[in-house]
Design an enzyme around this catalytic site. Structure first.
Site, PDB file in Angstrom:
ATOM      1  CD  GLU A 179      -2.644   1.379   2.529  1.00 40.03           C
ATOM      2  OE1 GLU A 179      -2.295   0.744   3.541  1.00 40.03           O
ATOM      3  OE2 GLU A 179      -3.625   2.131   2.521  1.00 40.03           O
ATOM      4  CE  LYS A 221      -6.066   0.071   1.731  1.00 39.47           C
ATOM      5  NZ  LYS A 221      -6.807  -0.535   2.845  1.00 39.47           N
TER       6      LYS A 221
HETATM    7  P1  13P Z   1      -8.938   4.771   4.527  1.00 42.81           P
HETATM    8  O1  13P Z   1      -9.877   4.051   3.596  1.00 42.81           O
HETATM    9  O2  13P Z   1      -9.599   5.378   5.707  1.00 42.81           O
HETATM   10  O3  13P Z   1      -8.021   5.710   3.795  1.00 42.81           O
HETATM   11  O4  13P Z   1      -7.973   3.667   5.158  1.00 42.81           O
HETATM   12  C1  13P Z   1      -7.480   2.677   4.363  1.00 42.81           C
HETATM   13  C2  13P Z   1      -6.247   2.161   4.930  1.00 42.81           C
HETATM   14  O5  13P Z   1      -6.053   0.980   4.983  1.00 42.81           O
HETATM   15  C3  13P Z   1      -5.230   3.117   5.379  1.00 42.81           C
HETATM   16  O6  13P Z   1      -4.037   2.452   5.586  1.00 42.81           O
END
Ligand code: 13P
Length: 333
Positions: A179, A221
């Site tokens: 991510e 992600k």
């Molecule tokens: P949000 O959808 O609130 O941005 O959070 C996703 C997430 O996994 C942040 O690390």
């Protein structure tokens, strides 16, 4: 490269059509911010109630393929003593675990950070696997600021550490979610967000491939590509869809199992609307769906307001939010 069919099966389950992932992986500190929205103190009982409502809601398995948990919640149970991971597994939802330990300043690079958490990761994965986790998440943070930020150096060191996490996860039989979050807060333009997001994901996949990570057993992600929240002009759903898909076509190899989105502080409505616009652009080389935290949790938190008598209502609201995001992932809103 040796094929790891177990990893592919988990990735396929997580990317099942019309489903997405709930990111309920707030650290204990961040969970406190969610509870503060409904004026509840950040105490273990309140965190447990919050998670119990999320995980036990009837029917969520129709729309959720996976749930990402945090160390304390994967060890936690319902009031009746059933481990949360078992509650999810019984519903056919894959339990996941956030394994990074947050960020620290990157010395010498003002305003930039590096993600921690590689120490003892093999051992931690063994334990999490035994607790039921079959996928994991590691987040790096990219802030758009001055012309030179993010620097190549910060992108590279974060990509290398994320790659090492992905290698260790796959060796442990766990699907890594990588991510790289490009932060929405700021006054940058849509064009700038697109350049930075493309570069960030390119550096990440170059590094993953250099170190022979199996992309078929890995999920990206990503943030959606949109202008900063303080930029003069906010981005329309169609513009978000175009910029985001252009970014992915420039940076994500087709072998990658799939792509899921964080909501990144957009309102729940806007996150869903933008996802729908992206899905409406038609079939892509990767399955694309949601992995929201705030955009799923905020509506149910408001309905709950920390009151026992509102729990059923909160579960209904949660189910409806998940359904809307499921429809959006198919471009059917
Ligand atoms: P949000 O959808 O609130 O941005 O959070 C996703 C997430 O996994 C942040 O690390």
């Amino acid at each position: 490269m040796k094929k790891n069919t177990k990893l592919y099966e988990t990735a396929a389950a997580l990317l099942a059509s019309g489903k997405g992932i709930l990111a309920a992986d707030e650290s204990d500190g961040t969970a406190g911010k969610r509870l503060a929205m409904v004026h509840l103190p950040n105490e273990p009982e309140n965190r447990q109630d919050f998670r119990e409502i999320l995980f036990t809601a009837d029917g969520i398995e129709e729309y959720l393929s996976g749930v990402i948990m945090y160390d304390s919640s994967i060890r936690n149970t319902t009031d009746d003593g059933v481990p949360f991971a078992d509650v999810l597994t019984a519903k056919g939802i894959v339990p996941g675990i956030k394994v990074d330990l947050g960020t620290r300043d990157l010395e010498g690079f003002k305003g930039e950070v590096v993600t921690q958490g590689l120490d003892n990761l093999e051992e931690r994965f063994k334990e999490y696997y035994n607790l039921g986790a079959r996928f994991a998440k590691w987040r790096m943070v990219v802030t758009i600021d001055e012309d030179e930020t993010p620097t190549d150096e910060s992108l590279k060191i974060n990509a290398v550490m994320m790659t090492r996490y992905a290698q260790i996860a796959q060796a442990a039989g766990i699907v890594p979610i990588v991510e790289p979050e490009v932060i929405h807060a700021g006054d940058h333009s849509l064009e700038k967000a697109e350049i930075v997001t493309t570069r960030t994901i390119q550096v990440l996949f170059q590094t993953l491939m250099e170190y022979k990570v199996d992309l078929q057993g890995l999920i990206l992600k990503s943030s959606m590509v949109l202008a900063g929240d303080k930029y003069s002009e906010q981005t329309s759903p169609e513009a978000v869809a175009n910029a985001t898909l252009r970014t992915f076509h420039m940076s994500v190899p087709h072998e990658c199992a799939g792509i899921v989105f964080l909501s990144g502080g957009q309102t729940p409505e806007r996150s869903t609307e933008n996802l729908n616009a992206i899905a409406k652009m038609g079939e892509q080389p990767w399955t694309i769906t949601f992995s929201f935290s705030r955009a799923i949790e905020e509506p149910m938190l408001k309905a709950w307001a920390g009151k026992k008598e509102n729990e059923d209502k909160a579960k209904e609201v949660l189910l409806e939010t998940c359904k809307q995001n499921s429809l959006a992932s198919l471009g059917k809103l």
